[in-house]
Design a protein around this motif. Structure first.
Motif, PDB file in Angstrom:
ATOM      1  N   GLY A 106       1.725  -6.397  11.292  1.00  0.00           N
ATOM      2  CA  GLY A 106       2.757  -6.669  10.308  1.00  0.00           C
ATOM      3  C   GLY A 106       3.160  -5.414   9.551  1.00  0.00           C
ATOM      4  O   GLY A 106       3.012  -4.316  10.049  1.00  0.00           O
ATOM      5  N   GLY A 107       3.536  -5.689   8.273  1.00  0.00           N
ATOM      6  CA  GLY A 107       3.329  -6.882   7.482  1.00  0.00           C
ATOM      7  C   GLY A 107       1.881  -7.350   7.493  1.00  0.00           C
ATOM      8  O   GLY A 107       0.965  -6.610   7.767  1.00  0.00           O
ATOM      9  N   GLU A 108       1.719  -8.628   7.184  1.00  0.00           N
ATOM     10  CA  GLU A 108       0.407  -9.254   7.190  1.00  0.00           C
ATOM     11  C   GLU A 108       0.459 -10.517   8.043  1.00  0.00           C
ATOM     12  O   GLU A 108       0.976 -11.553   7.616  1.00  0.00           O
ATOM     13  N   PRO A 109      -0.076 -10.463   9.263  1.00  0.00           N
ATOM     14  CA  PRO A 109       0.037 -11.594  10.188  1.00  0.00           C
ATOM     15  C   PRO A 109      -0.711 -12.854   9.759  1.00  0.00           C
ATOM     16  O   PRO A 109      -0.332 -13.960  10.160  1.00  0.00           O
ATOM     17  N   SER A 110      -1.744 -12.701   8.913  1.00  0.00           N
ATOM     18  CA  SER A 110      -2.486 -13.901   8.518  1.00  0.00           C
ATOM     19  C   SER A 110      -1.695 -14.804   7.576  1.00  0.00           C
ATOM     20  O   SER A 110      -2.159 -15.886   7.220  1.00  0.00           O
ATOM     21  N   CYS A 128       0.840  -1.203   0.000  1.00  0.00           N
ATOM     22  CA  CYS A 128       0.000   0.000   0.000  1.00  0.00           C
ATOM     23  C   CYS A 128       0.875   1.253   0.000  1.00  0.00           C
ATOM     24  O   CYS A 128       1.910   1.301   0.677  1.00  0.00           O
ATOM     25  N   ALA A 129       0.434   2.264  -0.713  1.00  0.00           N
ATOM     26  CA  ALA A 129       1.219   3.485  -0.851  1.00  0.00           C
ATOM     27  C   ALA A 129       1.414   4.195   0.484  1.00  0.00           C
ATOM     28  O   ALA A 129       2.446   4.825   0.714  1.00  0.00           O
ATOM     29  N   TYR A 130       0.445   4.093   1.383  1.00  0.00           N
ATOM     30  CA  TYR A 130       0.515   4.818   2.653  1.00  0.00           C
ATOM     31  C   TYR A 130       1.187   4.016   3.773  1.00  0.00           C
ATOM     32  O   TYR A 130       1.263   4.487   4.908  1.00  0.00           O
ATOM     33  N   CYS A 131       1.662   2.828   3.496  1.00  0.00           N
ATOM     34  CA  CYS A 131       2.216   1.946   4.529  1.00  0.00           C
ATOM     35  C   CYS A 131       3.300   2.665   5.340  1.00  0.00           C
ATOM     36  O   CYS A 131       4.229   3.252   4.777  1.00  0.00           O
ATOM     37  N   ASP A 132       3.181   2.606   6.672  1.00  0.00           N
ATOM     38  CA  ASP A 132       4.178   3.258   7.529  1.00  0.00           C
ATOM     39  C   ASP A 132       5.129   2.254   8.172  1.00  0.00           C
ATOM     40  O   ASP A 132       5.873   2.598   9.089  1.00  0.00           O
ATOM     41  N   THR A 133       5.084   0.997   7.698  1.00  0.00           N
ATOM     42  CA  THR A 133       6.028  -0.019   8.180  1.00  0.00           C
ATOM     43  C   THR A 133       6.630  -0.747   6.969  1.00  0.00           C
ATOM     44  O   THR A 133       6.533  -1.965   6.852  1.00  0.00           O
ATOM     45  N   LYS A 134       7.236   0.009   6.085  1.00  0.00           N
ATOM     46  CA  LYS A 134       7.791  -0.556   4.849  1.00  0.00           C
ATOM     47  C   LYS A 134       8.838  -1.639   5.130  1.00  0.00           C
ATOM     48  O   LYS A 134       9.042  -2.543   4.309  1.00  0.00           O
ATOM     49  N   ASN A 135       9.493  -1.550   6.289  1.00  0.00           N
ATOM     50  CA  ASN A 135      10.512  -2.552   6.611  1.00  0.00           C
ATOM     51  C   ASN A 135       9.914  -3.917   6.907  1.00  0.00           C
ATOM     52  O   ASN A 135      10.642  -4.913   7.026  1.00  0.00           O
ATOM     53  N   SER A 136       8.588  -3.997   7.018  1.00  0.00           N
ATOM     54  CA  SER A 136       7.953  -5.283   7.325  1.00  0.00           C
ATOM     55  C   SER A 136       7.332  -5.945   6.095  1.00  0.00           C
ATOM     56  O   SER A 136       6.698  -6.992   6.219  1.00  0.00           O
ATOM     57  N   ILE A 137       7.512  -5.361   4.914  1.00  0.00           N
ATOM     58  CA  ILE A 137       6.878  -5.918   3.717  1.00  0.00           C
ATOM     59  C   ILE A 137       7.550  -7.216   3.271  1.00  0.00           C
ATOM     60  O   ILE A 137       6.888  -8.184   2.906  1.00  0.00           O
ATOM     61  N   SER A 138       8.866  -7.278   3.328  1.00  0.00           N
ATOM     62  CA  SER A 138       9.598  -8.458   2.853  1.00  0.00           C
ATOM     63  C   SER A 138       9.740  -9.511   3.954  1.00  0.00           C
ATOM     64  O   SER A 138      10.069  -9.189   5.098  1.00  0.00           O
TER      65      SER A 138
END
Length: 232
Positions: A76-80, A35-45
């Motif tokens: 997260g990230g995405e916990p699911s 998402c463009a507004y994500c404020d936790t970019k370090n958790s994407i990978s």
């Protein structure tokens, strides 16, 4: 069993209906969206974070647990992406379990046991730099209906951006109203994107968006309080 963990920390919940409550946050690495507004970019990978076992996670939780804290928030990230891992952690603790999810993985969400509350993000096409895939919305509806069927306390959070048009927003809310099986047990949180100084006439916009949702659902408007308090 191990999962990549970015961080485990104690703070006040800064979003949604449990705002202001002390929680322990377990932030997973890895997300299926960007998402463009994500404020936790370090958790994407998924490559980020430290691989930990459920026992190690619970040990860390217990080491920072305070008397005013009663809930673990898996975020997260995405916990699911990690349903079995969440289940194992929940077996090792008596704390309530909260899931903060984008709702796009209904099959995985259906595998998670012992959920006490779920914050489900409704994604809008304006939140993405590229093409918005319709299955994102369809899967969010599936997840929402699944949680309603299980009688799990769930609320929808919608992050609104300055570029969002009121007509586009209402179309999405109308679709949700038509698709969910019981709207009486769902409330909406409108969350203006941070920082708030990027908005022009924010207050007027918020009243408009609230009125749109209020035609169909119970609604509250809450900014990210942790950003205002300058805490994690």
């Amino acid at each position: 069993m191990k999962a990549p963990i970015i961080e485990i920390f104690s703070s006040f919940q800064g979003e949604g209906i449990l705002i202001g409550q002390r929680q322990i946050f377990v932030r997973f690495a890895g997300c299926n969206l960007n998402c463009a507004y994500c404020d936790t970019k370090n958790s994407i990978s998924k490559k980020e974070g430290t691989l930990m076992t459920p026992e190690e996670v619970v040990s860390k939780i217990e080491s920072i647990l305070t008397p005013d804290c009663h809930t673990i928030s898996f975020t997260g990230g995405e916990p699911s992406l990690y349903p079995e891992f969440i289940n194992e952690v929940s077996k090792l603790t008596d704390l309530d379990i909260m899931l903060e999810t984008n709702g796009t993985l209904p099959a995985n969400i259906g595998l998670i046991d012992n959920l006490d509350i779920v914050s489900l993000d409704i994604k809008l096409k304006e939140q993405f730099d590229g093409d918005f895939k319709e299955d994102i919305f369809l899967n969010e509806i599936k997840s929402l209906n699944l949680l309603i069927e299980k009688s799990i306390n769930v609320y929808c959070k919608v992050v609104i951006l300055p570029c969002l048009k009121i007509k586009s927003f209402e179309e999405v809310i109308e679709k949700i109203d038509n698709e969910i099986i019981d709207k009486n047990n769902v409330q909406f949180i409108i969350q203006p994107s941070s920082p708030l100084n990027e908005w022009n006439n924010l207050s007027n916009c918020l009243f408009e968006f609230s009125e749109v949702v209020g035609k169909y659902f119970e609604v509250s408007t809450i900014p990210q309080i942790h950003k205002i308090l300058n805490i994690e």
